[in-house]
Enzyme design. Structure first.
Site, PDB file in Angstrom:
ATOM      1  N   HIS A   5       0.804  -1.217   0.000  1.00 21.63           N
ATOM      2  CA  HIS A   5       0.000   0.000   0.000  1.00 21.63           C
ATOM      3  C   HIS A   5       0.840   1.270   0.000  1.00 21.63           C
ATOM      4  O   HIS A   5       0.290   2.368   0.043  1.00 21.63           O
ATOM      5  CB  HIS A   5      -0.909   0.022   1.243  1.00 21.63           C
ATOM      6  CG  HIS A   5      -1.581  -1.284   1.503  1.00 21.63           C
ATOM      7  ND1 HIS A   5      -1.079  -2.198   2.406  1.00 21.63           N
ATOM      8  CD2 HIS A   5      -2.683  -1.845   0.969  1.00 21.63           C
ATOM      9  CE1 HIS A   5      -1.858  -3.268   2.418  1.00 21.63           C
ATOM     10  NE2 HIS A   5      -2.836  -3.085   1.553  1.00 21.63           N
ATOM     11  N   GLY A  21      -8.332  12.243   6.208  1.00 21.68           N
ATOM     12  CA  GLY A  21      -8.888  11.105   5.506  1.00 21.68           C
ATOM     13  C   GLY A  21      -8.735  11.213   4.003  1.00 21.68           C
ATOM     14  O   GLY A  21      -8.455  10.229   3.318  1.00 21.68           O
ATOM     15  N   ARG A  25      -6.987  16.403   0.370  1.00 22.44           N
ATOM     16  CA  ARG A  25      -6.693  17.313   1.471  1.00 22.44           C
ATOM     17  C   ARG A  25      -5.234  17.188   1.891  1.00 22.44           C
ATOM     18  O   ARG A  25      -4.583  18.182   2.238  1.00 22.44           O
ATOM     19  CB  ARG A  25      -7.619  17.049   2.656  1.00 22.44           C
ATOM     20  CG  ARG A  25      -7.456  18.090   3.776  1.00 22.44           C
ATOM     21  CD  ARG A  25      -8.559  17.957   4.808  1.00 22.44           C
ATOM     22  NE  ARG A  25      -9.855  18.239   4.218  1.00 22.44           N
ATOM     23  CZ  ARG A  25     -10.978  17.636   4.574  1.00 22.44           C
ATOM     24  NH1 ARG A  25     -10.977  16.714   5.518  1.00 22.44           N
ATOM     25  NH2 ARG A  25     -12.124  17.962   3.992  1.00 22.44           N
ATOM     26  N   ARG A  44      -2.524   3.650  -5.150  1.00 19.22           N
ATOM     27  CA  ARG A  44      -3.983   3.737  -5.086  1.00 19.22           C
ATOM     28  C   ARG A  44      -4.469   5.171  -4.884  1.00 19.22           C
ATOM     29  O   ARG A  44      -5.579   5.408  -4.392  1.00 19.22           O
ATOM     30  CB  ARG A  44      -4.544   2.837  -3.991  1.00 19.22           C
ATOM     31  CG  ARG A  44      -4.165   1.380  -4.121  1.00 19.22           C
ATOM     32  CD  ARG A  44      -4.905   0.509  -3.150  1.00 19.22           C
ATOM     33  NE  ARG A  44      -4.474  -0.884  -3.273  1.00 19.22           N
ATOM     34  CZ  ARG A  44      -5.182  -1.925  -2.857  1.00 19.22           C
ATOM     35  NH1 ARG A  44      -6.356  -1.733  -2.285  1.00 19.22           N
ATOM     36  NH2 ARG A  44      -4.728  -3.148  -2.992  1.00 19.22           N
ATOM     37  N   ARG A  88      -4.238  12.499  13.693  1.00 23.21           N
ATOM     38  CA  ARG A  88      -5.387  12.476  12.786  1.00 23.21           C
ATOM     39  C   ARG A  88      -6.050  13.844  12.771  1.00 23.21           C
ATOM     40  O   ARG A  88      -6.271  14.457  13.820  1.00 23.21           O
ATOM     41  CB  ARG A  88      -6.398  11.422  13.223  1.00 23.21           C
ATOM     42  CG  ARG A  88      -7.770  11.618  12.588  1.00 23.21           C
ATOM     43  CD  ARG A  88      -8.695  10.437  12.712  1.00 23.21           C
ATOM     44  NE  ARG A  88     -10.094  10.816  12.601  1.00 23.21           N
ATOM     45  CZ  ARG A  88     -10.687  11.301  11.524  1.00 23.21           C
ATOM     46  NH1 ARG A  88      -9.989  11.506  10.420  1.00 23.21           N
ATOM     47  NH2 ARG A  88     -11.973  11.610  11.525  1.00 23.21           N
ATOM     48  N   ILE A  89      -6.357  14.341  11.588  1.00 19.90           N
ATOM     49  CA  ILE A  89      -7.081  15.599  11.429  1.00 19.90           C
ATOM     50  C   ILE A  89      -8.264  15.333  10.504  1.00 19.90           C
ATOM     51  O   ILE A  89      -8.082  14.960   9.349  1.00 19.90           O
ATOM     52  CB  ILE A  89      -6.180  16.722  10.878  1.00 19.90           C
ATOM     53  CG1 ILE A  89      -5.327  16.239   9.707  1.00 19.90           C
ATOM     54  CG2 ILE A  89      -5.299  17.292  11.975  1.00 19.90           C
ATOM     55  CD1 ILE A  89      -4.492  17.319   9.050  1.00 19.90           C
ATOM     56  N   GLY A  90      -9.466  15.485  11.042  1.00 25.07           N
ATOM     57  CA  GLY A  90     -10.634  15.160  10.239  1.00 25.07           C
ATOM     58  C   GLY A  90     -11.890  15.817  10.760  1.00 25.07           C
ATOM     59  O   GLY A  90     -11.864  16.611  11.698  1.00 25.07           O
ATOM     60  N   SER A  91     -12.991  15.452  10.147  1.00 25.06           N
ATOM     61  CA  SER A  91     -14.283  16.000  10.543  1.00 25.06           C
ATOM     62  C   SER A  91     -14.993  15.032  11.475  1.00 25.06           C
ATOM     63  O   SER A  91     -14.690  13.837  11.516  1.00 25.06           O
ATOM     64  CB  SER A  91     -15.145  16.268   9.313  1.00 25.06           C
ATOM     65  OG  SER A  91     -15.341  15.077   8.575  1.00 25.06           O
ATOM     66  N   GLU A 180     -17.060   9.789  14.535  1.00 26.91           N
ATOM     67  CA  GLU A 180     -16.266   9.738  13.314  1.00 26.91           C
ATOM     68  C   GLU A 180     -15.958   8.268  13.042  1.00 26.91           C
ATOM     69  O   GLU A 180     -16.623   7.402  13.614  1.00 26.91           O
ATOM     70  CB  GLU A 180     -15.023  10.623  13.414  1.00 26.91           C
ATOM     71  CG  GLU A 180     -14.213  10.470  14.692  1.00 26.91           C
ATOM     72  CD  GLU A 180     -13.273   9.280  14.648  1.00 26.91           C
ATOM     73  OE1 GLU A 180     -12.211   9.386  14.041  1.00 26.91           O
ATOM     74  OE2 GLU A 180     -13.603   8.238  15.267  1.00 26.91           O
ATOM     75  N   MET A 181     -14.967   7.935  12.209  1.00 24.54           N
ATOM     76  CA  MET A 181     -14.842   6.548  11.776  1.00 24.54           C
ATOM     77  C   MET A 181     -13.417   5.989  11.780  1.00 24.54           C
ATOM     78  O   MET A 181     -13.190   4.910  11.242  1.00 24.54           O
ATOM     79  CB  MET A 181     -15.432   6.386  10.372  1.00 24.54           C
ATOM     80  CG  MET A 181     -16.901   6.770  10.271  1.00 24.54           C
ATOM     81  SD  MET A 181     -17.637   6.421   8.651  1.00 24.54           S
ATOM     82  CE  MET A 181     -17.743   4.634   8.716  1.00 24.54           C
ATOM     83  N   SER A 204     -18.194  19.294  11.835  1.00 23.45           N
ATOM     84  CA  SER A 204     -18.671  19.729  10.519  1.00 23.45           C
ATOM     85  C   SER A 204     -20.184  19.618  10.382  1.00 23.45           C
ATOM     86  O   SER A 204     -20.775  20.227   9.483  1.00 23.45           O
ATOM     87  CB  SER A 204     -18.007  18.900   9.419  1.00 23.45           C
ATOM     88  OG  SER A 204     -18.301  17.525   9.600  1.00 23.45           O
ATOM     89  N   ASP A 205     -20.798  18.814  11.244  1.00 27.64           N
ATOM     90  CA  ASP A 205     -22.259  18.708  11.239  1.00 27.64           C
ATOM     91  C   ASP A 205     -22.715  18.327  12.631  1.00 27.64           C
ATOM     92  O   ASP A 205     -21.917  17.882  13.467  1.00 27.64           O
ATOM     93  CB  ASP A 205     -22.735  17.689  10.208  1.00 27.64           C
ATOM     94  CG  ASP A 205     -22.125  16.313  10.409  1.00 27.64           C
ATOM     95  OD1 ASP A 205     -22.866  15.399  10.802  1.00 27.64           O
ATOM     96  OD2 ASP A 205     -20.913  16.132  10.184  1.00 27.64           O
ATOM     97  N   ARG A 218     -16.255  25.030   6.030  1.00 29.76           N
ATOM     98  CA  ARG A 218     -15.374  23.890   6.295  1.00 29.76           C
ATOM     99  C   ARG A 218     -13.922  24.249   6.014  1.00 29.76           C
ATOM    100  O   ARG A 218     -13.030  23.885   6.767  1.00 29.76           O
ATOM    101  CB  ARG A 218     -15.779  22.695   5.416  1.00 29.76           C
ATOM    102  CG  ARG A 218     -17.010  21.947   5.911  1.00 29.76           C
ATOM    103  CD  ARG A 218     -17.295  20.750   5.023  1.00 29.76           C
ATOM    104  NE  ARG A 218     -18.473  20.033   5.452  1.00 29.76           N
ATOM    105  CZ  ARG A 218     -18.510  18.719   5.655  1.00 29.76           C
ATOM    106  NH1 ARG A 218     -17.420  18.000   5.466  1.00 29.76           N
ATOM    107  NH2 ARG A 218     -19.614  18.128   6.045  1.00 29.76           N
TER     108      ARG A 218
END
Length: 239
Positions: A5, A21, A25, A44, A88-91, A180-181, A204-205, A218
């Site tokens: 990967h 993610g 970005r 990928r 980690r930086i995310g929504s 989040e996930m 974000s929501d 955002r």
């Protein structure tokens, strides 16, 4: 050493990697903030870059969506590329009513519906937590930037389109901040590898009110999150 990967070779990644993610970005962060950024992975389309920020080596690489994807990329960074810190930086979607859109939250720990930790053959339920030094550094850095971010539990879910959307709100009764996930897998991998991890997320929501950020909002809010994460990366260098 490349992996199935990741085509990077040893030394291509800095000791600290920021992980949004979205691969695009990651590309924008590298082009906007890093000096002399170079592409070290594009297998990928999951782009990874390394450059410098305030004179310190920093990498940024996408994690993809969900815990299986985060599990693969964070594992390889920790074990194959000798990365020490992943931020980690995310929504995230707010499930605590007191949170507002654009709030930046720091994940002290994380709850999950995932079986990710089952692989470790533990005799009980494992509680994934952040590295305290990274968390402490992030809190101090945020306050210097004029923010006072909520710190607490996130909820990492394997399900985005839940058959019972209201069920996730039950976690708010236990003080869980947002959903989040990816974070649970990241924290598990860091603990098993003896490395360090932290999740910094932007609301974000809002699952209680139904509010959502516009694309423009955002961009502004995520900029604050990225700058906070980069500040943490610099202040954690060598520690």
């Amino acid at each position: 050493m490349s992996t199935p990967h990741n085509e990077a070779v040893n030394g291509d990644f800095a000791k600290t990697v920021l992980m949004p993610g979205d691969p695009l970005r990651a590309k924008r962060i590298a082009e906007t903030y890093l000096e002399d950024a170079r592409l070290v992975n594009n297998v990928r389309g999951v782009q990874g870059y390394t450059g410098t920020y305030r004179g310190h080596p920093v990498s940024v690489m996408a994690s993809g969506m969900g815990m299986p994807s985060m599990g693969i990329y964070s594992y390889e960074l920790f074990h194959e590329y000798d990365v020490e810190n992943i931020i980690r930086i995310g929504s995230a979607g707010a499930i605590l009513p007191s949170l507002k859109l654009r709030d930046i939250v720091l994940a002290q720990a994380v709850c999950t519906d995932s079986n990710f930790a089952r692989q470790y053959k533990l005799s009980g339920m494992y509680a994934p937590i952040a590295d305290f030094k990274l968390l402490e550094t992030a809190i101090a850095a945020a306050r210097q930037m004029g923010m006072d971010p909520p710190v607490g539990n996130l909820y990492s879910s394997d399900v985005f389109y839940n058959d019972d959307p209201s069920s996730i709100l039950e976690w708010g009764k236990m003080g869980v901040l947002a959903t989040e996930m990816e974070t649970a897998a990241l924290y598990c991998n860091a603990a098993r590898a003896g490395k360090r991890a932290l999740a910094i997320c932007t609301i974000s929501d809002h699952l209680v009110t139904g509010e959502k950020l516009s694309a423009k909002d955002r961009q502004v809010s995520f900029t604050q999150m990225v700058e906070l994460a980069l500040d943490v990366a610099v202040k954690s260098a060598g520690k």
